[in-house]
Design a protein around this motif. Structure first.
Motif, PDB file in Angstrom:
ATOM      1  N   GLN A 126       0.895 -10.675   7.289  1.00 25.49           N
ATOM      2  CA  GLN A 126       0.740 -10.064   8.493  1.00 25.49           C
ATOM      3  C   GLN A 126      -0.167  -8.205   8.041  1.00 25.49           C
ATOM      4  O   GLN A 126      -1.165  -8.323   9.496  1.00 25.49           O
ATOM      5  CB  GLN A 126       1.948  -9.684   9.507  1.00 25.49           C
ATOM      6  CG  GLN A 126       2.606 -10.712  10.116  1.00 25.49           C
ATOM      7  CD  GLN A 126       3.716 -10.471  10.772  1.00 25.49           C
ATOM      8  OE1 GLN A 126       4.804  -9.915  10.427  1.00 25.49           O
ATOM      9  NE2 GLN A 126       4.519 -11.431  11.558  1.00 25.49           N
ATOM     10  N   HIS A 127       0.543  -7.037   7.724  1.00 22.95           N
ATOM     11  CA  HIS A 127      -0.256  -5.981   7.195  1.00 22.95           C
ATOM     12  C   HIS A 127      -1.635  -6.322   7.472  1.00 22.95           C
ATOM     13  O   HIS A 127      -2.510  -5.546   7.784  1.00 22.95           O
ATOM     14  CB  HIS A 127       0.128  -5.540   6.656  1.00 22.95           C
ATOM     15  CG  HIS A 127      -0.033  -3.905   6.268  1.00 22.95           C
ATOM     16  ND1 HIS A 127      -0.134  -3.226   7.415  1.00 22.95           N
ATOM     17  CD2 HIS A 127      -0.596  -3.868   4.871  1.00 22.95           C
ATOM     18  CE1 HIS A 127      -0.591  -1.960   6.620  1.00 22.95           C
ATOM     19  NE2 HIS A 127      -1.535  -2.143   5.203  1.00 22.95           N
ATOM     20  N   GLN A 130      -4.164  -7.937   9.933  1.00 22.81           N
ATOM     21  CA  GLN A 130      -4.127  -6.975  10.665  1.00 22.81           C
ATOM     22  C   GLN A 130      -5.236  -5.796  10.119  1.00 22.81           C
ATOM     23  O   GLN A 130      -5.459  -4.549  10.816  1.00 22.81           O
ATOM     24  CB  GLN A 130      -3.197  -6.515  11.263  1.00 22.81           C
ATOM     25  CG  GLN A 130      -2.593  -7.504  12.175  1.00 22.81           C
ATOM     26  CD  GLN A 130      -1.051  -7.069  12.307  1.00 22.81           C
ATOM     27  OE1 GLN A 130      -0.788  -5.880  12.571  1.00 22.81           O
ATOM     28  NE2 GLN A 130      -0.335  -7.975  12.969  1.00 22.81           N
ATOM     29  N   SER A 131      -5.277  -5.731   9.209  1.00 24.54           N
ATOM     30  CA  SER A 131      -6.144  -4.869   8.350  1.00 24.54           C
ATOM     31  C   SER A 131      -7.567  -4.785   8.493  1.00 24.54           C
ATOM     32  O   SER A 131      -8.295  -5.876   8.653  1.00 24.54           O
ATOM     33  CB  SER A 131      -5.918  -5.192   6.526  1.00 24.54           C
ATOM     34  OG  SER A 131      -6.417  -3.402   6.033  1.00 24.54           O
ATOM     35  N   GLU A 132      -8.589  -3.296   8.842  1.00 20.21           N
ATOM     36  CA  GLU A 132      -8.959  -3.150   8.901  1.00 20.21           C
ATOM     37  C   GLU A 132     -10.384  -3.846   7.827  1.00 20.21           C
ATOM     38  O   GLU A 132     -11.439  -3.984   7.110  1.00 20.21           O
ATOM     39  CB  GLU A 132      -9.696  -1.682   9.813  1.00 20.21           C
ATOM     40  CG  GLU A 132      -9.434  -1.638  10.233  1.00 20.21           C
ATOM     41  CD  GLU A 132      -9.867  -1.623  11.649  1.00 20.21           C
ATOM     42  OE1 GLU A 132     -11.896  -1.652  11.448  1.00 20.21           O
ATOM     43  OE2 GLU A 132      -9.512  -2.018  12.592  1.00 20.21           O
TER      44      GLU A 132
END
Length: 135
Positions: A126-127, A130-132
């Motif tokens: 999930q992290h 959603q990371s740039e």
């Protein structure tokens, strides 16, 4: 390993992969260990350390694997070497003496092993998703 090679070298989805997590085992459960990372992408292991609720990692595993002392291989190497994709290589290690024997059954999986790994995996995926950095 053959399927990983076929996927990363021939499948149309291979070009869309930005990072991967390889789940392995050399035992029947217990606390899973991050034993290989990279190459050259510290953000990935930093993400694991930051968000995994039950983090556990060691550079010793990577040193042993890459030196050839451990005569084994994982799909991690295929994705890293042929796909040039950063990743995490994570394995269960507890009860290694039952691994790939007739005693390697559901009953030999220590309680909480699958839940703990799932907690870590879900948080990290999930992290990262959603990371740039993967945009």
């Amino acid at each position: 390993i053959s399927a990983a090679h076929g996927f990363i070298t021939q499948h149309v989805w291979a070009e869309q992969i930005r990072a991967f997590i390889n789940l392995e085992a050399c035992g029947s459960g217990g606390r899973e260990l991050v034993f290989q990372t990279g190459p050259g992408h510290p953000w990935l292991v930093a993400a694991y350390a930051q968000v995994a609720p039950h983090p556990f990692a060691s550079v010793i595993g990577q040193e042993l694997f890459q030196s050839g002392v451990i005569p084994a291989d994982t799909d991690f190497r295929i994705f890293r070497d042929f796909g040039k994709i950063p990743g995490l290589d994570i394995a269960y290690m507890k009860n290694g003496y039952v691994y790939h024997t007739k005693y390697d059954t559901e009953e030999s999986i220590p309680a909480g092993s699958i839940q703990g790994a799932g907690d870590n995996l879900l948080a990290v995926v999930q992290h990262i998703a959603q990371s740039e950095i993967l945009a």
